[in-house]
Motif scaffolding. Structure first.
Motif, PDB file in Angstrom:
ATOM      1  N   GLY C  63      12.313  -0.894  21.132  1.00  0.00           N
ATOM      2  CA  GLY C  63      11.261  -1.811  20.713  1.00  0.00           C
ATOM      3  C   GLY C  63      11.690  -2.774  19.614  1.00  0.00           C
ATOM      4  O   GLY C  63      10.883  -3.557  19.120  1.00  0.00           O
ATOM      5  N   THR C  76       4.098  -4.260  24.701  1.00  0.00           N
ATOM      6  CA  THR C  76       5.517  -3.954  24.890  1.00  0.00           C
ATOM      7  C   THR C  76       5.808  -2.451  24.985  1.00  0.00           C
ATOM      8  O   THR C  76       6.561  -2.020  25.879  1.00  0.00           O
ATOM      9  CB  THR C  76       6.360  -4.619  23.774  1.00  0.00           C
ATOM     10  OG1 THR C  76       6.134  -6.035  23.822  1.00  0.00           O
ATOM     11  CG2 THR C  76       7.847  -4.336  23.949  1.00  0.00           C
ATOM     12  N   PRO C  77       5.223  -1.611  24.129  1.00  0.00           N
ATOM     13  CA  PRO C  77       5.534  -0.174  24.244  1.00  0.00           C
ATOM     14  C   PRO C  77       5.136   0.424  25.600  1.00  0.00           C
ATOM     15  O   PRO C  77       5.780   1.379  26.058  1.00  0.00           O
ATOM     16  CB  PRO C  77       4.732   0.453  23.098  1.00  0.00           C
ATOM     17  CG  PRO C  77       4.520  -0.664  22.119  1.00  0.00           C
ATOM     18  CD  PRO C  77       4.390  -1.905  22.948  1.00  0.00           C
ATOM     19  N   LEU C  80       7.953  -0.496  27.951  1.00  0.00           N
ATOM     20  CA  LEU C  80       9.163   0.292  27.678  1.00  0.00           C
ATOM     21  C   LEU C  80       9.060   1.698  28.259  1.00  0.00           C
ATOM     22  O   LEU C  80      10.031   2.213  28.836  1.00  0.00           O
ATOM     23  CB  LEU C  80       9.418   0.346  26.163  1.00  0.00           C
ATOM     24  CG  LEU C  80       9.818  -0.999  25.532  1.00  0.00           C
ATOM     25  CD1 LEU C  80       9.921  -0.861  24.009  1.00  0.00           C
ATOM     26  CD2 LEU C  80      11.141  -1.507  26.116  1.00  0.00           C
ATOM     27  N   LYS C 142       2.072   2.881  23.660  1.00  0.00           N
ATOM     28  CA  LYS C 142       3.061   3.823  24.178  1.00  0.00           C
ATOM     29  C   LYS C 142       2.364   4.921  24.989  1.00  0.00           C
ATOM     30  O   LYS C 142       2.800   5.269  26.089  1.00  0.00           O
ATOM     31  CB  LYS C 142       3.831   4.441  22.998  1.00  0.00           C
ATOM     32  CG  LYS C 142       4.880   5.488  23.382  1.00  0.00           C
ATOM     33  CD  LYS C 142       5.481   6.091  22.093  1.00  0.00           C
ATOM     34  CE  LYS C 142       6.271   7.360  22.358  1.00  0.00           C
ATOM     35  NZ  LYS C 142       7.597   7.093  22.916  1.00  0.00           N
TER      36      LYS C 142
END
Lengths: 231, 231, 231, 231
Positions: C63, C76-77, C80, C142
């Motif tokens: 990240g 973004t998490p 990922l 996440k």
């Protein structure tokens, strides 16, 4: 004298057809200049295609025309009530956008069903109570604003966290920091209103989880916001 | 000889695709010249893309072609019945616009559910009774007009305050002061028809308050109107 | 250094407004470079109209920003987690496209109802379980990815044959061989989501026959595929 | 050698995106040359944006490629069955247009609900029976055509008066005098399919009166037609 304000309000009004929020002249945007205690607002019944900067009307908070040769929007007294009641708002939009109007006609709040809603509106978007016969017959547009303020007061709603409302049997009003922000919120309300109709068909009991609503609202708003490029 | 009238009717017809009210050739607009006792109307089955001013057909009130080489719209006898019955109307539009047609197919009035409706149509938009087998088999298009007039008479409706109707199992007709005003009303009917479908899903019992309906209709129409720039 | 990757991801992001999958900034596309162990992703809250190649952010799999001056997408998490769990995927798209979001808000799988669906998604498109209060409050984005991976694991789904998911109360994520393929799948999911709502109204018991689903999926995918020009 | 035919079929295929009947490559149009016993058809999986005249494939009635370097549409065997069974049709269209596909997915006929429908389709548009597992596994596309022919035979339907069908769990096929006429009918089917969904919501018992259906169909078709400019 109010050229910058009028130019901005003209631009904001022209966003309404761009975002498919209006048919014909069914909508209006205003912005307030708190220092000079005036608002700039769309003229009544003028088509967006032909609107010019000098068609925008400047009125004071008592509703007197300060600059401009056309009648201001017939909804001007509603705008004025909202600006007077809510010192933190800078722009107001009224439209008859299709799906938000459907909820207003149904006389129901737009339920908070997902994060798209929670990103902008903290909780169900209220449908204000119906106006009484007397409120309709005298000072109708002013009373429309007063009923909105009453509804927010009764429900203890913060107009910054809930930047819009449905007028029962009529259509939505939205607001924001300025006229552009108000239009932005009107686009969002229309989209969440549209999604909410079909969601209620698929699952009449659907509602966003309060934790998820908090997460999304505060991810974008307030001291701990981390969405976007604001630092 | 009828160049101005034909040009206006051509323009009014071309508004139908612009406002997404028609697929292919499914719609027609006419306007009457009350002095000369003729109407100008779209030719039958001609596509909007290729329509020229001289394609517009002039017919007298008995339906005889006065000017033009093409057949007039097959719906011409319906238009003529309405012009003859209603001396105050100047233009007529027939479309199969999606959502108004849905209500006609369902055989139901479009209920007055909000101020968008009340701004233009005073009360529920009537769906006329079905035609009998005999009315369908002989003089079908003329009988379509007569059934509309019968429905308005039975319900004591004023065609100026109710500028449109649904033909059961078929589609809407709208009218107005002239052909442009008729198209304007057709756009409004399509939009209120669309909103009414979803409103009835959310709240089958929804209906606009009579006071609110009166307020909005008379805010825009009649001696005490104050919407727009008309003075 | 990552110019080619950033250019492709910029193009893939600009497909979102082209295909009407996004309002404002509500969506993001990323692509992974598996060799260099980085992803390119849309910046947070930047409008598509103004996006430039150097606005695209390069982050490593932990990240950290490797290249770029803007904040990467707040999602973004989630991206990922998916890239780490699924070595066969190369691009990911998140949108709030209207009809897929309706299903996510309803908390329901999009049922496989026809060959349009079966051509791309092998089986019902899953709606992952809701996140717990704790999963929302800490490492929300996440955890969104982890809940997706958990759901696929529980249901024994192959992310290649099921290139998308609904996050309950939120919206869809889609993926594919690369960022363009992911956008392609997002378009398909939106269309099948739209058709599924009306199909469920007409026939709540509708479901595609398993043989027909197999036929269409394997007509386009795998060793015996014969659709298109691939030989 | 087949330049004129290929050019026409290219143009007809390009009408599909123009009329919003297709997403990506989900549709194909063909036309037959009855004298030369060949059909021209769209290549499989090629995007409309890039399609060139020489991408159009000429195949004989046994399915052999006569001219062209690309694979013909994977649905070619369905087209061939229909051309062989129905000597009066000249063009065929297959799409996954949204609302017609909804009815196919629901496994239901599109009921004749109004004159828009009756102007083109004489009676309810049939949804053919589902294919058996064996019909799906071997010669699927050919069997799709055979099941359509079986359904029309069982229901004693005339393919000229009923220029289209729904394949259960899949999508519509339409046909006509030539490829342009077939596309025209595909546009009509999509529109009546869309209107029928909402009509069934408002009135589940709605159905067009048989006299009205006859009137409209025969106003446009057959010896006594009087719609349009045909004389």
């Amino acid at each position: 004298m109010f050229r910058t304000l009028k130019e901005k309000v003209l631009k904001a009004n022209l966003l309404l057809p761009k975002y498919h929020l209006v048919t014909f002249t069914w909508g209006n945007v205003s912005e307030i200049d708190r220092e000079k205690q005036v608002i700039a607002i769309k003229p009544s019944g003028v088509e967006y295609d032909h609107m010019q900067i000098d068609d925008i009307v400047i009125v004071d908070l008592a509703g007197n025309i300060i600059e401009g040769t056309l009648n201001p929007s017939s909804d001007t007294p509603t705008h004025l009530e909202l600006y007077k009641a809510y010192p933190n708002i800078g722009g107001i939009v009224h439209t008859h956008s299709t799906h938000a109007t459907v909820w207003a006609q149904a006389g129901k709040d737009i339920p908070a069903l997902g994060t798209t809603h929670a990103d902008y509106f903290y909780g169900d978007i209220p449908c204000a109570r119906s106006l009484s016969a007397q409120e309709i017959q005298h000072d109708y547009e002013k009373n429309t604003g007063m009923v909105i303020v009453e509804e927010f007061s009764n429900r203890k709603l913060d107009p910054v966290a809930m930047p819009g409302v449905l007028v029962s049997g009529h259509a939505p009003f939205c607001w924001g920091k300025d006229s552009f922000d108000a239009v932005h919120n009107a686009v969002v309300m229309e989209e969440v209103a549209k999604m909410a109709i079909s969601t209620c068909f698929l699952n009449p009991l659907a509602h966003i989880d309060q934790n998820l609503s908090d997460k999304h609202y505060f991810r974008k708003h307030g001291a701990n916001a981390y969405y976007g490029q604001r630092k």
